[in-house]
Design an enzyme around this catalytic site. Structure first.
Site, PDB file in Angstrom:
ATOM      1  N   GLU A  74       0.849  -1.204   0.000  1.00 59.66           N
ATOM      2  CA  GLU A  74       0.000   0.000   0.000  1.00 59.66           C
ATOM      3  C   GLU A  74       0.877   1.243   0.000  1.00 59.66           C
ATOM      4  O   GLU A  74       1.885   1.285   0.709  1.00 59.66           O
ATOM      5  CB  GLU A  74      -0.870  -0.029   1.265  1.00 59.66           C
ATOM      6  CG  GLU A  74      -1.711   1.214   1.461  1.00 59.66           C
ATOM      7  CD  GLU A  74      -2.371   1.256   2.832  1.00 59.66           C
ATOM      8  OE1 GLU A  74      -3.271   0.452   3.093  1.00 59.66           O
ATOM      9  OE2 GLU A  74      -1.990   2.133   3.640  1.00 59.66           O
TER      10      GLU A  74
ATOM     11  N   THR B  32      -4.033   4.701  -0.858  1.00 56.53           N
ATOM     12  CA  THR B  32      -4.966   5.172   0.170  1.00 56.53           C
ATOM     13  C   THR B  32      -5.711   6.437  -0.289  1.00 56.53           C
ATOM     14  O   THR B  32      -5.278   7.123  -1.217  1.00 56.53           O
ATOM     15  CB  THR B  32      -4.227   5.491   1.484  1.00 56.53           C
ATOM     16  OG1 THR B  32      -3.181   6.411   1.200  1.00 56.53           O
ATOM     17  CG2 THR B  32      -3.646   4.243   2.104  1.00 56.53           C
TER      18      THR B  32
ATOM     19  N   TYR C 104     -10.306  -6.424  11.300  1.00 56.05           N
ATOM     20  CA  TYR C 104      -9.473  -5.998  12.439  1.00 56.05           C
ATOM     21  C   TYR C 104      -9.194  -7.169  13.378  1.00 56.05           C
ATOM     22  O   TYR C 104     -10.042  -7.506  14.227  1.00 56.05           O
ATOM     23  CB  TYR C 104     -10.187  -4.861  13.189  1.00 56.05           C
ATOM     24  CG  TYR C 104     -10.444  -3.676  12.291  1.00 56.05           C
ATOM     25  CD1 TYR C 104      -9.537  -2.614  12.244  1.00 56.05           C
ATOM     26  CD2 TYR C 104     -11.544  -3.646  11.432  1.00 56.05           C
ATOM     27  CE1 TYR C 104      -9.743  -1.552  11.379  1.00 56.05           C
ATOM     28  CE2 TYR C 104     -11.750  -2.579  10.563  1.00 56.05           C
ATOM     29  CZ  TYR C 104     -10.843  -1.540  10.541  1.00 56.05           C
ATOM     30  OH  TYR C 104     -11.031  -0.496   9.674  1.00 56.05           O
TER      31      TYR C 104
ATOM     32  N   GLN D  69      -6.153  -4.878   9.257  1.00 54.90           N
ATOM     33  CA  GLN D  69      -5.362  -3.837   9.929  1.00 54.90           C
ATOM     34  C   GLN D  69      -4.006  -4.445  10.278  1.00 54.90           C
ATOM     35  O   GLN D  69      -3.891  -5.675  10.424  1.00 54.90           O
ATOM     36  CB  GLN D  69      -6.115  -3.416  11.204  1.00 54.90           C
ATOM     37  CG  GLN D  69      -5.479  -2.326  12.015  1.00 54.90           C
ATOM     38  CD  GLN D  69      -5.323  -1.058  11.196  1.00 54.90           C
ATOM     39  OE1 GLN D  69      -4.415  -0.967  10.366  1.00 54.90           O
ATOM     40  NE2 GLN D  69      -6.182  -0.091  11.420  1.00 54.90           N
TER      41      GLN D  69
ATOM     42  N   GLN E 207       7.623   4.488  17.366  1.00 54.00           N
ATOM     43  CA  GLN E 207       6.429   3.827  16.821  1.00 54.00           C
ATOM     44  C   GLN E 207       5.851   2.786  17.779  1.00 54.00           C
ATOM     45  O   GLN E 207       4.681   2.423  17.655  1.00 54.00           O
ATOM     46  CB  GLN E 207       6.771   3.165  15.476  1.00 54.00           C
ATOM     47  CG  GLN E 207       6.997   4.193  14.375  1.00 54.00           C
ATOM     48  CD  GLN E 207       7.513   3.569  13.093  1.00 54.00           C
ATOM     49  OE1 GLN E 207       8.161   2.529  13.094  1.00 54.00           O
ATOM     50  NE2 GLN E 207       7.235   4.224  11.978  1.00 54.00           N
TER      51      GLN E 207
HETATM   52  P1  FAD Z   1     -16.932  -0.189   8.992  1.00 55.85           P
HETATM   53  O1  FAD Z   1     -16.836  -1.554   8.445  1.00 55.85           O
HETATM   54  O2  FAD Z   1     -18.098   0.644   8.586  1.00 55.85           O
HETATM   55  O3  FAD Z   1     -16.880  -0.307  10.582  1.00 55.85           O
HETATM   56  C1  FAD Z   1     -16.716   0.854  11.400  1.00 55.85           C
HETATM   57  C2  FAD Z   1     -17.230   0.561  12.791  1.00 55.85           C
HETATM   58  O4  FAD Z   1     -18.655   0.498  12.755  1.00 55.85           O
HETATM   59  C3  FAD Z   1     -16.784  -0.777  13.369  1.00 55.85           C
HETATM   60  O5  FAD Z   1     -16.630  -0.629  14.753  1.00 55.85           O
HETATM   61  C4  FAD Z   1     -17.935  -1.712  13.049  1.00 55.85           C
HETATM   62  O6  FAD Z   1     -18.010  -2.804  13.948  1.00 55.85           O
HETATM   63  C5  FAD Z   1     -19.111  -0.764  13.174  1.00 55.85           C
HETATM   64  N1  FAD Z   1     -20.246  -1.099  12.293  1.00 55.85           N
HETATM   65  C6  FAD Z   1     -20.180  -1.493  11.011  1.00 55.85           C
HETATM   66  N2  FAD Z   1     -21.414  -1.653  10.504  1.00 55.85           N
HETATM   67  C7  FAD Z   1     -22.280  -1.338  11.502  1.00 55.85           C
HETATM   68  C8  FAD Z   1     -23.682  -1.286  11.594  1.00 55.85           C
HETATM   69  N3  FAD Z   1     -24.481  -1.602  10.572  1.00 55.85           N
HETATM   70  N4  FAD Z   1     -24.233  -0.899  12.780  1.00 55.85           N
HETATM   71  C9  FAD Z   1     -23.457  -0.575  13.840  1.00 55.85           C
HETATM   72  N5  FAD Z   1     -22.091  -0.615  13.804  1.00 55.85           N
HETATM   73  C10 FAD Z   1     -21.522  -0.975  12.637  1.00 55.85           C
HETATM   74  N6  FAD Z   1      -8.998   5.194   6.172  1.00 55.85           N
HETATM   75  C11 FAD Z   1      -8.955   6.201   5.275  1.00 55.85           C
HETATM   76  O7  FAD Z   1      -9.466   7.299   5.558  1.00 55.85           O
HETATM   77  N7  FAD Z   1      -8.359   6.061   4.048  1.00 55.85           N
HETATM   78  C12 FAD Z   1      -7.797   4.875   3.664  1.00 55.85           C
HETATM   79  O8  FAD Z   1      -7.259   4.774   2.562  1.00 55.85           O
HETATM   80  C13 FAD Z   1      -7.832   3.780   4.588  1.00 55.85           C
HETATM   81  N8  FAD Z   1      -7.318   2.570   4.267  1.00 55.85           N
HETATM   82  C14 FAD Z   1      -7.439   1.508   5.125  1.00 55.85           C
HETATM   83  C15 FAD Z   1      -7.004   0.232   4.738  1.00 55.85           C
HETATM   84  C16 FAD Z   1      -7.117  -0.854   5.596  1.00 55.85           C
HETATM   85  C17 FAD Z   1      -6.659  -2.229   5.149  1.00 55.85           C
HETATM   86  C18 FAD Z   1      -7.676  -0.677   6.899  1.00 55.85           C
HETATM   87  C19 FAD Z   1      -7.786  -1.842   7.855  1.00 55.85           C
HETATM   88  C20 FAD Z   1      -8.115   0.574   7.290  1.00 55.85           C
HETATM   89  C21 FAD Z   1      -8.019   1.674   6.422  1.00 55.85           C
HETATM   90  N9  FAD Z   1      -8.500   2.945   6.767  1.00 55.85           N
HETATM   91  C22 FAD Z   1      -8.447   3.988   5.855  1.00 55.85           C
HETATM   92  C23 FAD Z   1      -9.036   3.195   8.097  1.00 55.85           C
HETATM   93  C24 FAD Z   1     -10.556   2.941   8.177  1.00 55.85           C
HETATM   94  O9  FAD Z   1     -11.229   3.884   7.379  1.00 55.85           O
HETATM   95  C25 FAD Z   1     -10.945   3.085   9.644  1.00 55.85           C
HETATM   96  O10 FAD Z   1     -10.430   2.020  10.393  1.00 55.85           O
HETATM   97  C26 FAD Z   1     -12.425   3.308   9.930  1.00 55.85           C
HETATM   98  O11 FAD Z   1     -12.553   3.750  11.283  1.00 55.85           O
HETATM   99  C27 FAD Z   1     -13.302   2.081   9.769  1.00 55.85           C
HETATM  100  O12 FAD Z   1     -13.435   1.728   8.464  1.00 55.85           O
HETATM  101  P2  FAD Z   1     -14.200   0.353   8.057  1.00 55.85           P
HETATM  102  O13 FAD Z   1     -14.277   0.345   6.598  1.00 55.85           O
HETATM  103  O14 FAD Z   1     -13.585  -0.790   8.747  1.00 55.85           O
HETATM  104  O15 FAD Z   1     -15.635   0.686   8.689  1.00 55.85           O
END
Ligand code: FAD
Length: 317
Positions: free
Chosen positions: A18, A49, A179, A210, A246
């Site tokens: 990435e 990203t 995660y 993650q 870190q």
């Molecule tokens: P979701 O899957 O929507 O989950 C977020 C939270 O909400 C979780 O606690 C989940 O349990 C909860 N949840 C999900 N669905 C529901 C529901 N229906 N009702 C209630 N709770 C729910 N961030 C950036 O800004 N740019 C990037 O390029 C980026 N790249 C990433 C790449 C990877 C591989 C990873 C692991 C993370 C990355 N992130 C990035 C960070 C990510 O955006 C954050 O971790 C964010 O807080 C959660 O994203 P998610 O897609 O996992 O969210």
């Protein structure tokens, strides 16, 4: 080509990584300088990203403060197209819910498809730094699962405008985030896994995790996913620690643990060079163990620096 097809065709563990778009004002050459040394390991795809806007306060004449929206790292879409053109490898743009209405998401997906990109990593995004919790746009997606649903609809040719039905379908392969140590907002692991399963049930093709430093946590995560009925490939995300600080900053930003043995080794290290060696060696061992476990791909977070990942890839692939 789609990430899922790369995985299906692979005869051994794949290598991918990435990158972050450069800070605004820097040339795309800074990206190439980071990627060139890694191309010998033949990455099947490179993730780019996405960084949403931040708010800063600028001091104006008369002493008042003006709240200004800035994007420090624009360029995700352009970089993906440039990488595909220059390296003939697949690019995976990250697409987030934050800051996008569904209409804007749709338009971004149309742009990407016209550029020949058929992969996306569908994410919710973090809250804006100055806001306590994530706030979706009024007509935006609230969770990553909603974004997955929108992409799947578009893959069927159903656009936001209900008059555009059975139109040109897109063909996105969709990755989502997982995660091993739980997403920080989820009340417990089971809750988080149910939400992960919902993303897969809606159409996500694979999961990228993650970063983590304890393989046992990854193994337990995969086991829990499988027991819950999540059958898609799970790609571990790895980032070598190269700086002593870190050990403190990564747990704070990513809500992960540093194993005792690794933290102690860093405590004892006297020089930056020693720290880097410890981090690289740990990552090589993690990688080799994960390959033995049978992961489809090892995905490295370069965070703009490729020398440590190059050393790891040399020791693993
Ligand atoms: P979701 O899957 O929507 O989950 C977020 C939270 O909400 C979780 O606690 C989940 O349990 C909860 N949840 C999900 N669905 C529901 C529901 N229906 N009702 C209630 N709770 C729910 N961030 C950036 O800004 N740019 C990037 O390029 C980026 N790249 C990433 C790449 C990877 C591989 C990873 C692991 C993370 C990355 N992130 C990035 C960070 C990510 O955006 C954050 O971790 C964010 O807080 C959660 O994203 P998610 O897609 O996992 O969210």
């Amino acid at each position: 080509m789609k990430v899922i097809d790369h995985i299906k065709q692979a005869k051994s563990t794949l290598f991918s990584f990435e990158i972050l778009p450069p800070l605004k004002g820097k040339s795309i050459c800074s990206i190439y300088e980071g990627i060139d040394p890694l191309m010998e390991f033949k990455p099947k795809f490179i993730n780019v990203t996405y960084h949403r806007e931040e708010y800063v306060y600028k001091k104006r004449d008369g002493g008042y403060l003006e709240k200004v929206s800035i994007r420090k790292r624009p360029g995700t879409v352009g970089i993906c197209a440039a990488l595909m053109n220059k390296y003939k490898t697949d690019a995976v743009p990250h697409l987030i819910c934050g800051g996008f209405t569904k209409e804007e998401t749709e338009n971004a997906l149309i742009d990407l498809q016209f550029l020949g990109i058929d992969n996306v990593l569908a994410l919710r995004g973090d809250p804006i730094k100055t806001e306590p919790a994530f706030v979706p746009e009024p007509d935006g997606n609230k969770y990553a699962v909603d974004l997955v649903k929108q992409i799947v609809e578009l893959n069927k040719g159903a656009y936001q405008d209900e008059e555009i039905r059975q139109a040109a379908p897109t063909e996105y392969c969709i990755g989502v985030a997982g995660y091993p140590e739980k997403h920080f907002e989820a009340p417990n692991m089971n809750h988080d896994l149910r939400n992960l399963k919902a993303k897969v049930d809606e159409g996500a093709d694979y999961i990228v995790t993650q970063l983590f430093y304890d393989n046992e946590k990854f193994f337990a995560f995969v086991k829990a996913c499988r027991e819950m009925g999540i059958t898609v490939p799970i790609i571990p995300g790895l980032k070598p620690i190269t700086l002593k600080k870190q050990v403190v900053t990564l747990p704070k930003f990513f809500h992960i643990d540093i194993p005792v043995a690794l933290a102690e080794a860093f405590e004892k290290a006297k020089t930056d060079e020693q720290c880097k060696e410890i981090g690289i060696e740990w990552s090589i061992q993690q990688s080799n163990e994960l390959i033995k476990f049978g992961v489809p791909c090892l995905h490295y977070y370069t965070m703009g620096k490729s020398d440590a990942v190059k050393r790891i890839a040399s020791g693993v692939f």
